[in-house]
Write an enzyme that holds these catalytic residues in place. Structure first.
Site, PDB file in Angstrom:
ATOM      1  N   ASP A  53      41.853  49.176  43.367  1.00 55.89           N
ATOM      2  CA  ASP A  53      41.947  48.149  42.325  1.00 55.89           C
ATOM      3  C   ASP A  53      40.663  47.317  42.291  1.00 55.89           C
ATOM      4  OD1 ASP A  53      42.423  46.054  40.651  1.00 55.89           O
ATOM      5  OD2 ASP A  53      44.395  45.550  41.483  1.00 55.89           O
TER       6      ASP A  53
ATOM      7  N   ILE B 160      41.214  35.833  43.600  1.00 54.88           N
ATOM      8  CA  ILE B 160      42.514  35.826  44.287  1.00 54.88           C
ATOM      9  C   ILE B 160      42.759  37.175  44.966  1.00 54.88           C
ATOM     10  CG2 ILE B 160      43.541  34.108  42.751  1.00 54.88           C
ATOM     11  CD1 ILE B 160      44.952  36.410  41.267  1.00 54.88           C
TER      12      ILE B 160
END
Ligand code: NAI
Length: 720
Positions: A499, A519
């Site tokens: 990702d 994040i």
């Protein structure tokens, strides 16, 4: 007889009472004490001629039997004169039975204006005139009972009776409104559609039928509707030969077309199956209820005045992702395991087995690595037709993963996926993406379901979706708690597994997404939690992992500490949730891991059946039980016992008692079910959460019904 229903002191007008039904109504009311105005023009069945004999004969009959009656020979078109007879003779009117009628049957293409007007003059104008003349009296005395006479020809249509059908439905409309207007004044207005042998029907029925269908079989209903004790108003009844039934409007649940782009003919066509599908029918009882869905759609449109041209759910739902291959080796598995914090204690052999290929216990894949399989597939969501968004606005909402057998340490897997649902959550849209990964032999190695939330894509006027709260931890201290720090560079390490969204690496991009810094990937926290559960409840044995489901409630920043709280529900099922220690905020909620039963693992042949039931299925039955408890009236409404055979490894059998109070949901098979429903767990969940239409499921063979098929249509009552 003390329970005899009486009309003493009441004055009734019955129009057209010289023959047939009117005569029978008048005789019955008079025999029970009412003083009756017997109105009849005494004409032929087509409205021609006139004589006083018909009405007078009935008056004489009533009087001979000891009753009270007076004749009136006016046409109902002179309603005031009829009411005046009542006032002159008895000083009041309490009951009005609008019954007078004629026929002028002719096929529509041959119908003259006169045919039309004469019928309307007697049935509609006449009913209006008499009722209008009596109405002020009824209002004044705050009591009135009015019965209109309609016909099955009006309700269902009948060849050659276009004029009569239209007029007979006219009186239904009149009664519907007068029922509302009279309500506060204790004036009740009802309508009958009778069938009886009479002058009107002797032209179309054989003589023996005319003889058998006695008007006297209809009159008791009319009399009851006229009685002081009868509370019914606004009703429409079919009646004849001793059979009595009430009619109401039934309406399909229908289809709502969002108003953001206007409404097109094509949308009407494509929604046609739903527009005409009566399986979840409703019964609007007044115009407010009738307008409900339309007003709701207007309100939805108002909340989103401009719509959202960046998303088109119709194009998205069902869209498939191109199949993607992923080849992985021990190196990829190790990198993933490090990304989710494995082997922080590098001396623990149970941790080393996930990161070190020469580990003494043998190298093993950490099972949640399977969430990586659909990743490249999911990347294509930005290229999908019908959606336009900034990837910085994408957040992971929920994740479900099932791994049917331990992952190989090296394999090439092929993943296919599709968008199954799109929900409008106001602030954003939720896309539900299902994917299946298979190995080189074509065996399923993982099933993923991801719910992604895209901020700013909401308010497109779409389905809000239902959410059944599941995996709620019990109200007691956690059975185990694991605290695990993350590193400041945790996201940078985790992203190497696939990702690469810059939201997790680039501060500028994170700012676009509204975060003060990059994040952590939701799935990184998910992996950390999975490690905690497997460590505490399965001795870190990856073969015991079966499935996991989580909801991502908040983001985690790299460097924060994740605290996983766990509750053992059974040997095979652990509920958990995670919070960030530093901010004391829950970041993962509604989470559960299912484990393979110990027996299954020991047998170790891969064919052992897991004993655990799908948690969502359990939650649905739990919810159903609560619903039955909260709505005991369901027992009366349904009055049946259902058995649900939820098929598949994660299924089971339940029976739902909606017959014997207080009802309830029980595990196992029912002794004598009235209706048995068999469905696969996934389809059952979709059906009960409103994502799958019952009728369609049935047509597609996903829903199998045995016993009383009609009961299956009542399942909607058990839905949340
Ligand atoms: P019927 O012909 O035996 O009785 C109707 C009566 O109304 C006759 O006595 C007639 O003289 C009187 N009438 C006609 N025009 C009038 C006017 N302008 N003013 C005053 N009186 C007038 O017929 P039946 O069958 O008893 O019909 C009674 C009502 O029931 C009618 O409204 C008819 O449309 C309705 N109906 C009857 C059905 C049946 O199966 N008999 C079926 C459906 C409806």
């Amino acid at each position: 007889m003390s329970s005899e229903l009486r009309f003493d002191g009441r004055v009734a007008i019955v129009t057209g009472a010289g023959h047939g039904l009117g005569r029978a109504h008048a005789l019955l009311l008079a025999s029970r004490g009412a003083a009756v105005v017997v109105n009849d023009l005494g004409g032929d069945i087509h409205g021609g001629g006139g004589s006083e004999t018909a009405a007078q004969k009935v008056v004489d009959e009533i009087k001979a039997a000891g009753g009270e009656a007076v004749a009136n020979f006016n046409s109902v078109e002179d309603g005031e004169a009829i009411v005046q007879t009542a006032l002159d003779t008895y000083k009041r009117v309490d009951i009005l039975v609008n019954n007078a009628g004629i026929l002028r049957d002719v096929s529509f293409h041959k119908m003259t204006d006169e045919d039309w007007e004469k019928i309307f003059a007697v049935h509609v104008l006449g009913t209006y005139k008499v009722t209008h003349a009596a109405w002020p009296l009824l209002r004044e005395q705050q009591f009135g009972r009015v019965v209109m006479t309609s016909s099955a020809s009006g309700i269902y249509g009948n060849f050659g009776q276009a004029n009569y059908s239209a007029a007979k439905m006219g009186v239904v409309g009149l009664a519907s409104t007068l029922a509302h207007e009279g309500h506060n004044k204790n004036i009740h207005v009802n309508t009958i559609a009778p069938v009886a042998g009479s002058r009107l029907t002797e032209t179309v029925m054989p003589p023996e039928m005319v003889e058998a269908l006695k008007p006297e079989y209809v009159s008791p209903l009319v009399a009851w509707l006229c009685h002081d004790d009868c509370e019914e108003t606004g009703g429409l009844f079919e009646v004849g030969a001793g059979w009595f039934g009430k009619l109401r409007w039934e309406r399909t649940k229908g289809a709502t077309i969002p108003l953001h782009h206007g409404v097109s003919i094509e949308e009407v066509k494509s929604n046609w199956d739903r527009i005409v599908d009566f399986s979840d029918a409703t019964h609007p009882a007044n115009s407010q209820e009738s307008m409900g869905p339309a007003i709701e759609n207007l309100q939805t449109a108002k909340q989103a005045p401009a719509g959202n041209e960046n998303i088109d759910p119709d194009k998205l739902i069902g869209q498939e992702f191109p199949a993607e291959d992923l080849h992985y080796t021990e190196r990829d598995l190790s990198l993933y395991a490090l990304g989710i914090g494995a082997a922080r204690d590098a001396t623990d052999p149970k941790e080393l087995q996930f990161v070190y290929e020469l580990s003494g216990d043998g190298f093993k894949a950490f099972p949640t690595y399977a969430v990586i399989f659909p990743f490249t597939t999911l990347m294509h969501v930005v290229d999908m037709e019908g959606i336009n968004f900034n990837p910085m606005m994408l957040l992971h909402g929920e994740q479900f993963l099932e791994v049917p057998k331990p992952l190989s340490t090296e394999a090439t897997v092929t993943t296919t996926g599709k968008i199954t649902h799109v929900y409008d959550k106001g602030k954003g849209a939720v896309l539900v993406i299902e994917s299946i990964s298979k190995d080189e032999k074509g065996e399923v190695v993982a099933k993923n379901e991801s719910k992604i939330f895209i901020r700013g894509l909401g308010n497109f006027g779409g389905d809000r979706g239902l959410s059944v709260p599941i995996n709620i931890p019990p109200d007691r201290d956690a059975d185990a708690i694991e605290e695990e720090p993350t590193d400041d560079n945790q996201a940078l390490l985790y992203r190497l597994s696939g990702d690469r969204n810059p939201l997790h690496a680039d501060p500028a991009m994170a700012a676009v997404g509204g975060f003060e810094k990059p994040i952590l990937h939701g799935l990184c926290g998910f992996g950390i939690a999975a490690r905690a559960v497997l460590k505490h409840f399965a001795d870190n044995d990856p073969a015991r992992f079966k499935s996991i489901k989580v909801r991502f409630a908040k983001h985690v920043f790299p460097g924060e500490t994740i605290v996983t709280e766990m509750w053992k529900e059974s040997d095979d099922r652990v509920l958990f949730r995670c919070k960030v220690k530093e901010r004391d905020e829950y970041v993962i909620t509604n989470a559960a891991m299912e484990l393979q039963g110990l027996g299954a693992v020991l047998e170790g042949n891969g064919s052992a059946k897991a004993s655990s039931v799908n948690p969502e299925v359990l939650a649905i039955f739990d919810e159903m039980g609560k619903r039955i408890e909260a709505k005991p009236e369901l027992i009366d409404k349904v009055g049946a016992i259902y058995q649900f055979d939820v098929t598949g490894e994660d299924g089971g059998t339940w029976w739902v008692d909606l017959k014997n109070g207080p009802g309830g949901v029980h595990e196992g098979a029912a002794e004598k079910p009235n209706c048995t429903i068999a469905m696969a767990a996934g389809d059952f969940i979709s059906l009960m959460t409103g994502k799958l239409d019952g009728q369609q499921a049935f047509m597609q063979g996903k829903l199998k019904v045995s016993g009383d098929m009609m009961l299956a249509t009542k399942l909607g009552m058990l839905q949340g």
